[in-house]
Write an enzyme that holds these catalytic residues in place. Structure first.
Site, PDB file in Angstrom:
ATOM      1  N   ASP A 139       1.804 -12.152   7.555  1.00 35.66           N
ATOM      2  CA  ASP A 139       0.287 -12.393   7.376  1.00 35.66           C
ATOM      3  C   ASP A 139      -0.152 -12.563   8.585  1.00 35.66           C
ATOM      4  O   ASP A 139       0.071 -13.374   9.211  1.00 35.66           O
ATOM      5  CB  ASP A 139      -0.041 -13.496   6.499  1.00 35.66           C
ATOM      6  CG  ASP A 139      -1.818 -13.463   5.827  1.00 35.66           C
ATOM      7  OD1 ASP A 139      -2.484 -12.225   6.210  1.00 35.66           O
ATOM      8  OD2 ASP A 139      -1.982 -14.334   6.199  1.00 35.66           O
ATOM      9  N   ALA A 140      -0.930 -11.973   8.972  1.00 42.28           N
ATOM     10  CA  ALA A 140      -1.910 -11.908  10.463  1.00 42.28           C
ATOM     11  C   ALA A 140      -2.598 -13.703  10.621  1.00 42.28           C
ATOM     12  O   ALA A 140      -2.264 -14.056  10.651  1.00 42.28           O
ATOM     13  CB  ALA A 140      -2.368 -11.128  10.446  1.00 42.28           C
ATOM     14  N   GLN A 164       1.219  -0.978  -0.054  1.00 47.02           N
ATOM     15  CA  GLN A 164       0.412   0.434   0.246  1.00 47.02           C
ATOM     16  C   GLN A 164       0.762   1.394  -0.218  1.00 47.02           C
ATOM     17  O   GLN A 164       2.217   1.673   0.402  1.00 47.02           O
ATOM     18  CB  GLN A 164      -1.083   0.425   1.180  1.00 47.02           C
ATOM     19  CG  GLN A 164       0.127   0.219   2.820  1.00 47.02           C
ATOM     20  CD  GLN A 164      -1.108  -0.272   3.969  1.00 47.02           C
ATOM     21  OE1 GLN A 164      -2.089  -0.945   3.541  1.00 47.02           O
ATOM     22  NE2 GLN A 164      -0.435  -1.251   4.939  1.00 47.02           N
ATOM     23  N   ASP A 214      -6.944  -4.780  14.549  1.00 45.26           N
ATOM     24  CA  ASP A 214      -6.348  -3.503  13.833  1.00 45.26           C
ATOM     25  C   ASP A 214      -6.631  -3.520  12.847  1.00 45.26           C
ATOM     26  O   ASP A 214      -5.194  -3.108  13.089  1.00 45.26           O
ATOM     27  CB  ASP A 214      -5.634  -3.075  15.185  1.00 45.26           C
ATOM     28  CG  ASP A 214      -5.489  -1.612  15.207  1.00 45.26           C
ATOM     29  OD1 ASP A 214      -6.358  -0.492  14.719  1.00 45.26           O
ATOM     30  OD2 ASP A 214      -4.580  -0.610  15.889  1.00 45.26           O
TER      31      ASP A 214
END
Length: 402
Positions: free
Chosen positions: A227-228, A120, A246
């Site tokens: 990566d969560a 991003q 979050d």
């Protein structure tokens, strides 16, 4: 306006009407900062009193004196309407499109970082109204001026509701504010924070250390850049007491859209122990936009967890009520109904220096307005990998540089 109108309609003389109107108008103006509310009060009273108010020159003069910027000689009040060329002729301005026909603009004093990560665009800037801000994909993510409202609202209800949280998982949270709030609780022995974008973490550690306040250096912190979802899957079942998500909003083409689905929430359920609690930020949740994301996330969680509560807080930099959803792994105590106990619980946990969250605030956050409650009751969407939601897309934020 309505309480003021009840008083106004009971008055009989101009002196009484003037006194009450001036108090009501001052009160409305100071609270809302919007002349249109005073104009609305004028128009409503004009109808209820057959127009006598607007025809009374003494009252008109007094209200004009009270608010010298207002022209109260007729029903139409035009204050604060200037051309874009005049508004933005000086300084650097960012413009963020919130909805069709609605854009917020804020002046930027300094740009600390502007670049693109693997996932991003990332910017850290200092703004006039909000102070230092993190912006990703041209959408404001948090501001130093009001970050305590967001981070305490996200973390503290779940952490306070849990009797003894020891192991906590944070998905996202690159600014470090969520981590800071978790580590206020001395019972926590391990906090695993997983953020997919290392650039966000590093830029915030460098330019906005106020967010983390040393939390990244705390020995209880385990920071993982990955990566969560993949990392969470690697932990044993029933490992965590609290899971806090979050995450960035679910944007088309963004890094987090799959983390708002039944598939991921089922993984979260398995990784929580029997008394575990999950909380996730859930996007805008105002009276006109709660069904963009907040209500869909709420209904999706209800398909996986036995008990889910939605709550909101007003975050000024987001220009909206902001939504959160909290869920029990088992049908535990009523988190929404804990208001009377919150202050005592916080004191017992040694969490005594919060800026925002307490018993009264807890009650306010879980007291949803009728519009939002109606949207929740009517929500039918269930988010899956094949049926995701995009609150907006990554081109919604627009930026203009001078």
């Amino acid at each position: 306006c309505q309480p003021a109108l009840l008083l106004l309609n009971q008055t009989t003389g101009d002196s009484q009407l003037l006194s009450l109107y001036t108090i009501a108008a001052r009160f409305s103006f100071s609270l809302l900062g919007k002349v249109r509310y005073i104009d609305r009060l004028t128009r409503i009273h004009s109808v209820s009193s057959q127009g006598t108010f607007l025809r009374n020159p003494s009252l008109t003069r007094t209200i004009t004196k009270t608010f010298p910027a207002c022209n109260m000689t007729n029903e139409k009040v035009e204050v604060g309407t200037i051309s874009a060329a005049e508004a933005f002729k000086e300084g650097n301005w960012y413009h963020e499109a919130l909805a069709k026909g609605l854009t917020i603009s804020y002046e930027v004093k300094e740009v600390f970082h502007r670049g693109r990560s693997d996932f991003q665009t990332v910017e850290v800037v200092d703004t006039v109204p909000f102070g230092k801000c993190l912006i990703t994909d041209r959408l404001l993510q948090s501001s130093l001026g009001d970050e305590a409202i967001y981070h305490e609202s996200l973390v503290q209800p779940a952490m306070t509701a849990h009797p003894n949280p020891k192991k906590v998982f944070i998905g996202g949270g690159g600014e470090g504010g969520t981590l800071r709030e978790v580590l206020r609780h001395k019972s926590v022995t391990e906090c695993v924070m997983v953020d997919i974008d290392g650039d966000v973490v590093e830029m915030c550690r460098k330019h906005t250390p106020e967010y983390s306040a040393g939390a990244y250096e705390n020995p209880r912190t385990k920071l993982i850049i990955d990566d969560a979802k993949g990392q969470l899957e690697g932990f044993a079942d029933e490992y965590f007491d609290v899971i806090i998500l979050d995450l960035s909003d679910p944007l088309e083409g963004g890094p987090c859209d799959q983390l708002y689905t039944t598939n991921f929430y089922t993984t979260c359920l398995a990784k929580l122990n029997k008394g575990g609690i999950l909380v996730t930020q859930s996007g805008c949740a105002g009276s006109l936009d709660a069904d963009h994301c907040f209500t869909a996330v709420h209904n999706t969680l209800k398909q996986v967890f036995p008990k889910v509560w939605g709550y909101t807080a007003h975050v000024p930099a987001f220009t909206s009520e902001w939504g959160f959803n909290v869920a029990h792994r088992v049908d535990g105590e009523d988190i929404a109904g804990l208001a009377a106990d919150i202050d005592v619980r916080l004191e017992n946990k040694g969490v005594t220096d919060l800026k925002w969250y307490d018993s009264v605030t807890h009650s306010r956050m879980f007291s949803l307005g009728k519009f939002v409650r109606t949207m929740l009751a009517n929500e039918k969407r269930v988010l899956t990998v094949d049926n995701k939601i995009s609150m907006t897309d990554v081109t919604s934020g627009i930026k203009t540089d001078k």
